[in-house]
Write an enzyme that holds these catalytic residues in place. Sequence first.
Site, PDB file in Angstrom:
ATOM      1  N   GLY B  28       1.879  11.518  61.853  1.00  0.00           N
ATOM      2  CA  GLY B  28       2.933  11.042  62.741  1.00  0.00           C
ATOM      3  C   GLY B  28       2.428  10.301  63.963  1.00  0.00           C
ATOM      4  N   CYS B 237      28.305   5.583  41.310  1.00  0.00           N
ATOM      5  CA  CYS B 237      27.822   4.245  40.980  1.00  0.00           C
ATOM      6  C   CYS B 237      28.641   3.711  39.804  1.00  0.00           C
ATOM      7  CB  CYS B 237      26.338   4.281  40.606  1.00  0.00           C
ATOM      8  SG  CYS B 237      25.741   2.706  39.962  1.00  0.00           S
ATOM      9  N   CYS B 240      25.992   3.053  36.654  1.00  0.00           N
ATOM     10  CA  CYS B 240      25.321   4.140  35.929  1.00  0.00           C
ATOM     11  C   CYS B 240      26.029   5.478  36.092  1.00  0.00           C
ATOM     12  CB  CYS B 240      23.868   4.258  36.358  1.00  0.00           C
ATOM     13  SG  CYS B 240      23.653   5.039  37.983  1.00  0.00           S
ATOM     14  N   CYS B 262      24.302   1.697  42.775  1.00  0.00           N
ATOM     15  CA  CYS B 262      23.040   2.241  43.286  1.00  0.00           C
ATOM     16  C   CYS B 262      22.272   1.155  44.027  1.00  0.00           C
ATOM     17  CB  CYS B 262      22.151   2.719  42.140  1.00  0.00           C
ATOM     18  SG  CYS B 262      22.728   4.192  41.311  1.00  0.00           S
ATOM     19  N   CYS B 268      18.885   2.870  38.682  1.00  0.00           N
ATOM     20  CA  CYS B 268      20.175   2.581  38.070  1.00  0.00           C
ATOM     21  C   CYS B 268      19.992   2.087  36.622  1.00  0.00           C
ATOM     22  CB  CYS B 268      20.916   1.538  38.903  1.00  0.00           C
ATOM     23  SG  CYS B 268      22.664   1.400  38.519  1.00  0.00           S
TER      24      CYS B 268
END
Lengths: 256, 277, 233
Positions: B28, B237, B240, B262, B268
């Site tokens: 970080g 979606c 899909c 998606c 997808c």
Amino acid sequence: MSALLQVRGLGRHYGQRIGCEDVSFDLHPGELLCIVGESGSGKSTLLNTVAAQQAPSAGSACYRQRSGGWLELGALGEADRRRLAREEWGFVTQNPRDGLRLNVSAGANVAERLMALGMRNYAQLRDIARGWLERVEIDPARIDDAPTSFSGGMQQRLQIARTLVTQPRLVFMDEPTAGLDVSVQARILDLLRRLVNELGLAAVMVTHDLAVARLLAARTLVMQGGRVVETGLTDQILDDPQHPYTQLLVSSVLTT
Amino acid sequence: MTYNFAFLDEDTKRMLRRALLKAVAIPGYQVPFGSREMPLPYGWGTGGIQVTAALLGPDDVLKVIDQGADDTTNAVNIRRFFHRVAGVATTEHTAEATLIQTRHRIPETSLREDQILVFQVPEPEPLRTLEPREAETRTLHALADYGLMHVKLYEDIAQYGHIATSYDYPVLVDGRFLTSPSPIPKFDNPKLDRSPALMLFGAGREKRLYAIPPYTRVESLAFDDHPFEIQRWEHRCELCGSGESYLDEVVVDDRGTRMFVCSDTDFCSGRRTEAQA
Amino acid sequence: MTADLMLELRDIGKSFELHHQHGARLDVLRGLDLRLHAGECVVLSGPSGAGKSTLLRVIYANYRLSFGAVHLRHAGRWLDLARATPHEVLEVRRHTLGYVSQFLRVIPRVPALDIVAEPLLQAGMGEGEARRRAGDLLHRLNVPERLWLLPPGTFSGGEQQRVNIARGLIVRRPILLLDEPTASLDAANRDVVAQLLAEARADGSAVLGIFHDEDMRDRVATRLFPMQALEAA
């Protein structure tokens, strides 16, 4: 009673120029000390040095922490300095714009120091912020307004709320009422006086206004040319000034 | 004209790798590095490209996505760039890639220990909008003095009634450094937490690198009474049928007809292929 | 029976040095001795300019002593106030030594009731009880209730003076210094003040005061202490 702050022979030089020199005083819990003097007398230099915002060139300032241990402020590391500033101290600047975060709301300004101490409950932060706005006579309905939409006096009151919300043990104030209208000044002085009494604050306040010292401070330091020329009870200094400079200062006050 | 393998010279790659090692060692923490001029402008992923260039080996398989899609201009160009200057294999399938460079998304398909995800980062400093002074933000990081970040979240709730920050949502890495996850939707934040894959972040203009090593704890900031939440949709979606992926709202004709699909094109199409089989 | 000695002034001198008037020096008090016992009320008498007010201010440590000592009994021991630290002086003022001047120092925006209650709060009393007692005392001093919640800045001279007396007497202090507290009061209110002082003395307070009004002086004084202006040096 043991002192909260012990200043001994404190000096701060800027090269050859003297900011302040050979200053000694004690500050006890619950006590407000005023530093008076004209512009350039070293008041603010002294305040900033005692508040560990700059290192002393000579002497020492020691602070007794909440835990009881003494800290030598001149030798303080950045981490400790910030911890003190966050957890035990407060600083009120002359221009509220220097002490406020102008791009966030009044509520966030008040809540910031609490969040810095780890408070993570939004509803509680709001409640405390509203309570403090009310305490400094700002309509709590304005909690989400930007401080830029406030008058100078309101901004100063907001800064006071933001500083005192964490109940600091020691507050430094640099001319908190200078630059405000007289009526606005009176309101802030009354507010400070009340809060200092209610919270049992210890405070060091710089002012050039002797009436402010009379109203708020039991003790006063008079500075001239970087040195303390007279010190004692505020009423002694104002009613029976000894030093020529103090006599001049007192006799120059306009009475109404 | 021939280029050195992966465009950058070996000294630059060594400098980048050193910085990356440091970044991995201090999860970080923003490590400064000597960002180079790249053959595309700042803001187009120069940080990510330099990290990728420093990591690529001849056996790597590279995937590049932009907003989750493999077929957008930026993704296609970067993929072609590395194919040309490193000759590495490229793919659009998350599962096949060893190195994935991304802008604005983390793939829906779970990542593995043998994969590296490289993020393009426009602004590595999460405190920047609140504190413009670089010296001050560095000190705040050094002292882990992060109360300020909650000021922003507080303002969100005060203004919108909830934490409205929906992308680049600040996280605390390994309980120590406040970190920008780059402008991914907060939907992807949970994927950062204890991810098996190494995650590297490159900010070319700001000349900073940082890392989230595998299995590192990543916590999204919040209030006790306003906990961190990810986006949810009322739709699935339309291609899909997925109900768990991040959806984009797409306008499909001139009459304003919309559909939700998606954002991860590979995920997808993979589901659709599966459904057909 | 001899009452306890509360205050003893020894060889007191006070002069003012005025730096901005060619270093002029004003001698106001010289070689002054005074003893004050519990339960007595000593009234300073003498012409104006004799230094009566100065003496009270010196005892209160409002003026700094040039010479001599101000011994007083505080919390069961003797203390020389002229040599005490500021913190000791404040402590003595809070608990032992009271001072009522002719004039009320008005604090902007603070209502009369709170001005009177403040010494009780500083002594640690709860706000409700302090305000109740302040109200009782203002009532006794015939300050109409409609004024209690107003800042006294706009009050008449007599009203301000009564608020000031209430503030000065609300905490029972062992030593009381009074500088013409009844100057602008009518007869009825002077009576009340005389009663209050009698009660304080009966409680064991020692009172040292200035009262120009002869009638008042005769009613409250147990003893006079004559003072003369110093001849120009």
